[in-house]
Design an enzyme around this catalytic site. Sequence first.
Site, PDB file in Angstrom:
ATOM      1  CG  HIS A 167       8.531   3.815  24.288  1.00 43.17           C
ATOM      2  ND1 HIS A 167       8.810   2.486  24.597  1.00 43.17           N
ATOM      3  CD2 HIS A 167       7.746   4.277  25.296  1.00 43.17           C
ATOM      4  CE1 HIS A 167       8.216   2.180  25.751  1.00 43.17           C
ATOM      5  NE2 HIS A 167       7.567   3.262  26.191  1.00 43.17           N
ATOM      6  NE  ARG A 168      16.565   2.607  22.986  1.00 54.11           N
ATOM      7  CZ  ARG A 168      17.826   2.284  23.264  1.00 54.11           C
ATOM      8  NH1 ARG A 168      18.637   1.925  22.296  1.00 54.11           N
ATOM      9  NH2 ARG A 168      18.269   2.337  24.489  1.00 54.11           N
ATOM     10  CG  ASP A 169      10.659  -2.221  26.168  1.00 56.75           C
ATOM     11  OD1 ASP A 169      10.509  -3.197  25.398  1.00 56.75           O
ATOM     12  OD2 ASP A 169      10.727  -2.342  27.404  1.00 56.75           O
ATOM     13  CB  ILE A 170       6.161   0.258  21.588  1.00 58.92           C
ATOM     14  CG1 ILE A 170       6.575   1.734  21.689  1.00 58.92           C
ATOM     15  CG2 ILE A 170       4.646   0.131  21.383  1.00 58.92           C
ATOM     16  CD1 ILE A 170       6.459   2.491  20.381  1.00 58.92           C
ATOM     17  CG  ASN A 223       6.331  -1.207  28.604  1.00 53.32           C
ATOM     18  OD1 ASN A 223       6.213  -1.504  29.788  1.00 53.32           O
ATOM     19  ND2 ASN A 223       7.480  -1.273  27.963  1.00 53.32           N
TER      20      ASN A 223
END
Length: 262
Positions: A138-141, A145
């Site tokens: 995912h890289r943007d938890i 979000n």
Amino acid sequence: GGIKRSAFEPSLNLGTRVADWQVHAFLGVGGMGEVYAVKREGDGFTQSGALKIGPLDPVEQARLFNERFLLAKLEHPNIPRLIDGGTDPHAGAFIVMELVDGKPLLEALRGCDLKERLIDMIDLISAVAHAHAKLIVHRDIKPSNILIDEQGRLRLIDFGVGLDFETEPTDFSSPSTPGYAAPEQRLGGTVTVAADIYALGRVLLDLSEMDEPGRPLRRPVPSDLGAIISKATAQNPSKRYESADALADDIRRFLNGQAGSS
């Protein structure tokens, strides 16, 4: 980025059509584009969705194509479903997802006890583990979000900067949300599932430190839970949990009264 209410001027007017979808409301704008509530009418049915568009520059258009590609591979109760996607002459690339009527994680869980918060954390980890099983990071938890819908179900959103290790698409510059991005992300190093595990550890810290109902002061994080957070957020990726499932197992042990970081 999560959806933020603002005085932003939306690109699409109410009633505008994007492909088969008609815009009914502007929901918000975040780092990854504008989101609208939309409906489409078919032969005797009406379907609702959340339409997402981005700026018309090539990088943002590529992000939307990337998110559509990733969402099409994911099918999990804690990840909104992809319903449609395409390119519109006026709006550019678009995706339509299941419409989630929810609140951001920390706002939604205010007033819940630690056990309830940790059960939601296990749902979040389950969604991330599903993505990892599909070779997606995912890289943007981060809390903005993660939504809790009106039925109390957790939803992980915004796969716009996700990476697919099966195809390795264009590597968008790795997002770096202060406090949630792993050290290797901030330093431009190689990003693996370990970066998501770091972010999960930071979200777990947020949930562990929240005020307890009826207690005005924050209580210290229980030591067994602190050990789980420390392992998940180790500076060295190889010292973190080797999988999201292993992190969830330790949280379950904590909930069942068994100490331990495996």
